[in-house]
Design an enzyme around this catalytic site. Structure first.
Site, mmCIF file in Angstrom:
data_model
loop_
_atom_site.group_PDB
_atom_site.id
_atom_site.type_symbol
_atom_site.label_atom_id
_atom_site.label_comp_id
_atom_site.label_asym_id
_atom_site.label_seq_id
_atom_site.Cartn_x
_atom_site.Cartn_y
_atom_site.Cartn_z
ATOM 1 N N CYS A 114 -46.531 -0.805 -8.887
ATOM 2 C CA CYS A 114 -45.141 0.068 -8.905
ATOM 3 C C CYS A 114 -43.939 -0.679 -7.893
ATOM 4 O O CYS A 114 -42.916 -0.435 -8.593
ATOM 5 C CB CYS A 114 -45.398 1.841 -8.567
ATOM 6 S SG CYS A 114 -46.274 2.928 -9.416
ATOM 7 N N HIS A 276 -38.104 4.126 -7.909
ATOM 8 C CA HIS A 276 -39.578 4.446 -9.197
ATOM 9 C C HIS A 276 -39.501 5.428 -8.997
ATOM 10 O O HIS A 276 -39.513 6.692 -8.283
ATOM 11 C CB HIS A 276 -40.195 3.698 -8.357
ATOM 12 C CG HIS A 276 -42.025 3.541 -8.851
ATOM 13 N ND1 HIS A 276 -41.711 3.360 -10.119
ATOM 14 C CD2 HIS A 276 -43.258 4.576 -8.318
ATOM 15 C CE1 HIS A 276 -43.118 3.684 -10.597
ATOM 16 N NE2 HIS A 276 -43.536 4.418 -9.057
ATOM 17 N N ASN A 306 -44.292 7.792 -16.013
ATOM 18 C CA ASN A 306 -44.801 6.341 -14.642
ATOM 19 C C ASN A 306 -44.832 5.106 -15.327
ATOM 20 O O ASN A 306 -46.097 5.531 -15.924
ATOM 21 C CB ASN A 306 -45.227 6.897 -13.435
ATOM 22 C CG ASN A 306 -45.284 5.624 -12.471
ATOM 23 O OD1 ASN A 306 -44.978 4.651 -12.686
ATOM 24 N ND2 ASN A 306 -46.007 6.453 -11.095
#
Length: 349
Positions: A114, A276, A306
């Site tokens: 991530c 993020h 995501n």
């Protein structure tokens, strides 16, 4: 030293929209359950047998290159961030090089999940600052849908993730007063397994006995993929969601403040924070901690889920396309993910 700017930015999301209701057909979940915990309404999945992490990354790169006004002949370095590479090796960087017909330039693959894009951006920034390269292509791309556990057992993880790609072209700033001001990279491997995909892997159970494979019946090999792994279907990502949430809401604000403090700014000075897109609840918690207005934070996890290494460039591109970012604006990027790793970048657009 040079100052690094994002000269061009692009994104690519697959055409296939998968809603929360679509997922209820393959697992015991509900639209309300997913929205309440993550804020996600839908995500995109690539077309099977046609798209890969490299191919969608290349499409995002093409858009970024066109907006930067550069051709394949101009790119002199590639940095590709992903946790879902087409092959275990080689990495996606060389595959994009081939797809785009780039010269025999260096290609670096970043495996920071991530946080991968912000790490990759920081690496590219150093090369531009020193003058080593002039046009660096930085890509974040993911295809999660090929390897998630689409069953009730895996719902806590599978409902969160989606496929997508974002890319930027980095160049030296043509004028003063623009560019990346600083980047900040951190990691803590003490609880690395809390968010991980250990199998298949070369770990042999050394780090965590939970994933120790059975003793092979041969003198060599048979430790990477075993029949036991296949029989137990122990080949999916693992996440302790609550533990990840608790770390993220501490470390992401910390690294944002680190960037602001180093450059003499306060949260109210930000034109836009692009976090993020891990979980809308995390982003909302960070917004409250920094006391930012809604117009100072950009979220698109509701549409895409995501997308790990792709989430920051994808969101940044959408914000720019929507007119939320203009030249001279103070913009902060931040991320937190597996490792654990976390990072931020502060820039004058």
């Amino acid at each position: 030293m040079n100052s690094t700017i994002i000269a061009g930015i692009g994104k690519y999301v697959p055409e296939n929209i998968v809603t929360n209701d679509d997922l209820t057909k393959v697992m015991d979940t509900s639209d309300a359950w997913i929205r309440e915990r993550t804020g996600i309404r839908e995500r995109r999945y690539v077309t099977r047998f046609e798209e890969t992490t490299a191919t969608i990354g290349a499409k995002a790169a093409e858009a970024a290159m066109e907006r930067a006004g550069v051709s394949a002949a101009d790119i002199d370095f590639i940095i590709f961030a992903t946790l879902s590479p087409d092959y275990y090796f080689p990495g996606c960087g060389v595959l994009v090089q081939r797809l785009l017909g780039l010269k025999e330039v260096g290609a670096l693959d970043v495996r920071n999940q991530c946080s991968g894009f912000v790490y990759a951006l920081s690496i590219g920034d150093q090369f531009i600052k020193t003058g080593m390269y002039k046009n660096i292509l930085v890509i974040g791309a993911e295809v999660h849908s090929y390897a998630l556990d689409f069953s009730t057992r895996g719902r806590n993880v599978s409902v969160i993730f989606g496929d997508g790609a974002g890319a930027v072209v980095l160049q030296a700033a043509p004028t003063t007063g623009r560019g990346i001001l600083s980047t900040h990279l951190h990691s803590d491997g003490a609880d690395a397994e809390i968010l991980s995909m250990p199998n298949p892997g070369f770990h042999a159970g050394v780090h965590n006995a939970q994933w120790k494979p059975p003793a092979p019946g041969t003198p060599y090999g048979n430790m990477f993929i075993t029949q036991e792994l296949l029989d137990k279907e122990d080949i999916f990502p693992y996440m302790d969601g609550q533990a990840v949430f608790k770390r993220a809401v501490v470390k992401m604000p910390e690294v944002i403040y680190e960037a602001l403090n180093q450059n003499g700014y306060q949260p109210e000075d930000l034109k836009l924070l692009v976090p993020h897109q891990a979980n809308l609840r995390i982003a909302q918690f960070i917004q409250q901690q920094l006391k930012l207005r809604d117009d100072q934070v950009f979220n698109n996890i509701q549409k895409y889920g995501n997308t790990t290494a792709a989430s920051v460039p994808l969101a940044l591109c959408e914000a720019w396309e929507a007119g939320r970012i203009n030249e001279g604006d103070l913009v902060c990027l931040s991320a937190f993910g597996s490792g654990f790793t976390w990072a931020s970048a502060l820039m004058k657009w």
